[in-house]
Design an enzyme around this catalytic site. Structure first.
Site, PDB file in Angstrom:
ATOM      1  N   GLU A 131       0.895  -1.060  -0.022  1.00 35.26           N
ATOM      2  CA  GLU A 131       0.030   0.025   0.164  1.00 35.26           C
ATOM      3  C   GLU A 131       0.910   1.143  -0.121  1.00 35.26           C
ATOM      4  OE1 GLU A 131      -3.584   0.281  -0.078  1.00 35.26           O
ATOM      5  OE2 GLU A 131      -2.557   2.116  -0.820  1.00 35.26           O
ATOM      6  N   VAL A 134       2.571   3.761  -3.357  1.00 36.40           N
ATOM      7  CA  VAL A 134       1.822   4.918  -4.233  1.00 36.40           C
ATOM      8  C   VAL A 134       1.126   5.531  -3.199  1.00 36.40           C
ATOM      9  CG1 VAL A 134       0.569   4.950  -6.139  1.00 36.40           C
ATOM     10  CG2 VAL A 134       1.642   2.940  -6.109  1.00 36.40           C
ATOM     11  N   GLY A 189      12.454  14.792   4.513  1.00 37.86           N
ATOM     12  CA  GLY A 189      12.389  13.273   4.416  1.00 37.86           C
ATOM     13  C   GLY A 189      11.645  12.758   3.174  1.00 37.86           C
ATOM     14  N   LYS A 207       5.301   4.443  -9.874  1.00 32.70           N
ATOM     15  CA  LYS A 207       3.903   4.360  -9.314  1.00 32.70           C
ATOM     16  C   LYS A 207       2.916   4.387 -10.352  1.00 32.70           C
ATOM     17  CE  LYS A 207       5.645   7.298  -5.226  1.00 32.70           C
ATOM     18  NZ  LYS A 207       5.779   8.505  -4.721  1.00 32.70           N
ATOM     19  N   GLY A 306       7.000  11.339   3.045  1.00 27.60           N
ATOM     20  CA  GLY A 306       7.080  11.488   4.677  1.00 27.60           C
ATOM     21  C   GLY A 306       7.349  10.317   5.557  1.00 27.60           C
TER      22      GLY A 306
HETATM   23  P1  NAP Z   1      15.907   5.894   3.836  1.00 20.60           P
HETATM   24  O1  NAP Z   1      15.839   6.841   4.803  1.00 20.60           O
HETATM   25  O2  NAP Z   1      17.175   6.049   2.839  1.00 20.60           O
HETATM   26  O3  NAP Z   1      16.268   4.536   4.544  1.00 20.60           O
HETATM   27  C1  NAP Z   1      17.031   3.260   3.986  1.00 20.60           C
HETATM   28  C2  NAP Z   1      17.168   2.401   5.325  1.00 20.60           C
HETATM   29  O4  NAP Z   1      17.695   1.070   4.763  1.00 20.60           O
HETATM   30  C3  NAP Z   1      18.458   3.082   6.097  1.00 20.60           C
HETATM   31  O5  NAP Z   1      18.083   2.810   7.378  1.00 20.60           O
HETATM   32  C4  NAP Z   1      19.602   2.298   5.692  1.00 20.60           C
HETATM   33  O6  NAP Z   1      20.687   2.127   6.591  1.00 20.60           O
HETATM   34  C5  NAP Z   1      19.056   0.999   5.352  1.00 20.60           C
HETATM   35  N1  NAP Z   1      19.794   0.247   4.492  1.00 20.60           N
HETATM   36  C6  NAP Z   1      20.164   0.601   3.135  1.00 20.60           C
HETATM   37  N2  NAP Z   1      20.999  -0.499   2.636  1.00 20.60           N
HETATM   38  C7  NAP Z   1      21.060  -1.493   3.532  1.00 20.60           C
HETATM   39  C8  NAP Z   1      21.481  -2.948   3.579  1.00 20.60           C
HETATM   40  N3  NAP Z   1      22.227  -3.070   2.564  1.00 20.60           N
HETATM   41  N4  NAP Z   1      21.363  -3.588   4.538  1.00 20.60           N
HETATM   42  C9  NAP Z   1      20.551  -3.334   5.655  1.00 20.60           C
HETATM   43  N5  NAP Z   1      19.935  -2.046   5.732  1.00 20.60           N
HETATM   44  C10 NAP Z   1      20.238  -1.066   4.660  1.00 20.60           C
HETATM   45  O7  NAP Z   1      14.820   5.564   2.845  1.00 20.60           O
HETATM   46  P2  NAP Z   1      13.219   5.719   3.187  1.00 20.60           P
HETATM   47  O8  NAP Z   1      12.967   7.294   2.725  1.00 20.60           O
HETATM   48  O9  NAP Z   1      12.877   5.459   4.624  1.00 20.60           O
HETATM   49  O10 NAP Z   1      12.312   4.844   2.019  1.00 20.60           O
HETATM   50  C11 NAP Z   1      12.445   3.459   2.220  1.00 20.60           C
HETATM   51  C12 NAP Z   1      11.718   2.817   1.180  1.00 20.60           C
HETATM   52  O11 NAP Z   1      10.324   3.478   1.313  1.00 20.60           O
HETATM   53  C13 NAP Z   1      12.046   3.087  -0.208  1.00 20.60           C
HETATM   54  O12 NAP Z   1      11.525   2.037  -1.034  1.00 20.60           O
HETATM   55  C14 NAP Z   1      11.458   4.473  -0.490  1.00 20.60           C
HETATM   56  O13 NAP Z   1      11.042   4.428  -2.119  1.00 20.60           O
HETATM   57  C15 NAP Z   1       9.898   3.753   0.014  1.00 20.60           C
HETATM   58  N6  NAP Z   1       9.125   5.235   0.285  1.00 20.60           N
HETATM   59  C16 NAP Z   1       9.565   6.273   0.871  1.00 20.60           C
HETATM   60  C17 NAP Z   1       8.763   7.312   1.194  1.00 20.60           C
HETATM   61  C18 NAP Z   1       9.208   8.641   1.964  1.00 20.60           C
HETATM   62  O14 NAP Z   1       8.340   9.747   2.111  1.00 20.60           O
HETATM   63  N7  NAP Z   1      10.628   8.529   2.488  1.00 20.60           N
HETATM   64  C19 NAP Z   1       7.170   7.284   0.893  1.00 20.60           C
HETATM   65  C20 NAP Z   1       7.063   6.094   0.326  1.00 20.60           C
HETATM   66  C21 NAP Z   1       7.822   5.168   0.118  1.00 20.60           C
HETATM   67  P3  NAP Z   1      21.378   3.489   7.291  1.00 20.60           P
HETATM   68  O15 NAP Z   1      20.368   4.097   8.130  1.00 20.60           O
HETATM   69  O16 NAP Z   1      22.100   2.494   8.415  1.00 20.60           O
HETATM   70  O17 NAP Z   1      21.993   4.087   6.205  1.00 20.60           O
HETATM   71  N1  HSE Z   2      10.215  10.475  -2.790  1.00 25.64           N
HETATM   72  C1  HSE Z   2       8.715  10.050  -2.740  1.00 25.64           C
HETATM   73  C2  HSE Z   2       8.151  11.207  -3.114  1.00 25.64           C
HETATM   74  C3  HSE Z   2       8.458   9.219  -1.423  1.00 25.64           C
HETATM   75  O1  HSE Z   2       8.772  12.413  -3.237  1.00 25.64           O
HETATM   76  O2  HSE Z   2       6.795  11.219  -3.393  1.00 25.64           O
HETATM   77  C4  HSE Z   2       6.840   8.843  -1.652  1.00 25.64           C
HETATM   78  O3  HSE Z   2       6.690   7.797  -2.336  1.00 25.64           O
END
Ligand code: NAP
Ligand code: HSE
Length: 433
Positions: A131, A134, A189, A207, A306
């Protein structure tokens, strides 16, 4: 199942960054609520990260830097929040092979190779839910998988990337520079680990592929999506849009064309009239319009990026997967059972805005109008600013195909009185166009 009889459901999280840390927090803070709702508790067992020394709001005792060991620890549910293709794909497949259900927010991976993950989950009899992949907190995936599964969805159009919407809002409302607005989005973030995925449109395209596959029950991957990002949008494009009563948005559009001859999926900057509901979607908010034959028009709005909003969507999936573990059932699998062809962008139909620098001489306008007419593109509005060799001419068209518009631009470039074609952008949401 009564609260007394249910066992705790174990949850291991891969990734403790922006989203992972919030998921860990919600799992801990909402323990009592979740217990009441599910009749048992969700027990966070481990969180895999890369750097054990990084400061983060997760108890150190839960952290591990061995992601494969966490993925294969036998937890009921493994939540993948690392992102990217590898090692995320190998970790998810290993978790499934170990009998765990999987929850992921990884749109890049799902849009590139979701089919092999869905097949692996089905073979093992476990769930894979996504979920949060997207539109952040907006429950759009389950809506398409379940609520609209009896309808015939014809079009989806929306703002599905928070980072680019934040940047375009700051540029439009505060005159911020692209670089400053992107830095703010990163600090909040919203951006991907590599923000080019946001600004070049790849995140929105992933997406769009996921939404198109769910809506049209046909395989759509990232490669099938036409994609233009916002990196080339300048302050002068923003001003031109303002002068036309429009705002620029990065839109994702997925549509069936010509009575199901095929589907077209596209992501590109688009001029949207200021009175259109999508124009008022600001900052990192997302909004998705759906047109379905029986339901008619639907619109969904909410926080698209976020840590906390995304964690909300992740937790929703975790609760459903946990209930399924307790009852020994699984949820919806992939439904790509109708193989509609994915058609080229050249067949897509929209209105266009074309911005020219022209030599203002007798007959110039007639020659320019002829270039449009010869390509079969009908003109809606023409506006001239200034005169002499550097006059600005803005032409807005009625709906035509992308192919015909490209043909027009080629013809315009050959005209001696056209000094430059400085901007071409699609326009969506115009009444009566
Ligand atoms: P992030 O802040 O870059 O966090 C990634 C995490 O993965 C970090 O804790 C990192 O560890 C860990 N990591 C990276 N490589 C690793 C490895 N080889 N082994 C173990 N841990 C590892 O990313 P995020 O923003 O949380 O996004 C995570 C996912 O959610 C992505 O698929 C993104 O597209 C999706 N997403 C994000 C958002 C958003 O608003 N941020 C919204 C929707 C979906 P360290 O902390 O030690 O570097
Ligand atoms: N980087 C993505 C955005 C996170 O800005 O929409 C949410 O999927």
């Amino acid at each position: 199942m009564s609260p007394e009889s249910a066992r705790p459901v174990t949850v291991a999280v891969l990734g403790g960054g922006t989203v992972g840390a919030q998921v860990a927090k919600l799992l801990t803070d909402r323990d009592t609520d979740l217990h009441i709702r599910m009749g048992t508790s969700l027990k966070l067992t481990q969180v895999a990260v890369r750097d054990l020394n990084k400061e983060r709001p997760i108890p150190a005792a839960l952290l591990s830097d061995d992601a494969m060991a966490v993925a294969t620890s036998g937890a009921d549910i493994v939540v993948e929040l690392i992102g990217g293709i590898e090692p995320a794909k190998s970790l998810i497949l290993a978790a499934i092979k170990s009998g765990s259900s999987v929850v992921t927010a990884n749109k890049a991976l799902l849009a590139s190779d979701g089919a092999s993950l869905y097949a692996a989950a089905e073979a093992e009899g476990v769930d894979i839910f996504f979920e949060a992949s997207v539109a952040g907190a907006i429950p759009i995936v389950r809506l398409l998988q379940e609520s609209l599964s009896g309808d015939h969805v014809t079009k989806i159009m929306g703002i599905v990337n928070g980072t680019t919407n934040y940047i375009l809002t700051r540029m439009d409302e505060d005159g911020a520079s692209f670089a400053d607005a992107l830095a703010e989005a990163q600090a909040l973030g919203y951006a991907e680990a590599d923000p080019r995925a946001d600004v070049e449109g790849h995140d929105a395209a992933s997406k769009a592929a996921i939404l198109a596959e769910l809506a049209f029950h046909t395989h759509v991957t990232r490669e099938d999506v036409y994609c233009e990002g916002i990196a080339h949008i300048t302050k002068s494009d923003i001003s031109a849009a303002k002068s036309l009563g429009c705002v620029i948005k990065l839109l994702a559009v997925a549509e069936r064309v010509d009575d199901d001859r095929g589907v077209i999926v596209r992501v590109h900057p688009t001029m949207v009239p200021r009175e259109h509901p999508l124009a008022s979607v600001r900052d990192a908010f997302n909004a998705v319009f759906i047109e379905a034959e029986a339901a008619g028009e639907l619109m969904f709005y909410g926080r698209g990026a976020g840590g906390a909003p995304t964690a909300s969507a992740v937790l929703g999936d975790v609760v459903v997967a946990a209930r399924n573990r307790l009852t020994g059932s699984t949820g919806w699998g992939e439904s790509a059972d109708v193989q509609l062809p994915v058609l080229s962008i050249s067949e897509a139909q929209t209105c266009y805005y074309v911005n020219l620098v022209v030599a203002d001489q007798p007959g110039a306008l007639a020659s320019i109008a002829k270039a449009f007419a010869d390509s079969g593109v009908s003109i809606q509005v023409v506006r001239q600013d200034g005169h002499g060799d550097g006059a600005g001419l803005i032409v807005c068209t009625h709906r035509s195909t992308d192919g015909a518009l490209q043909d027009t631009v080629d013809r315009l470039r050959e005209l001696s009185m056209v000094t430059a074609v400085v901007g071409v952008m699609r326009v969506e949401g115009e009444a009566g166009a």
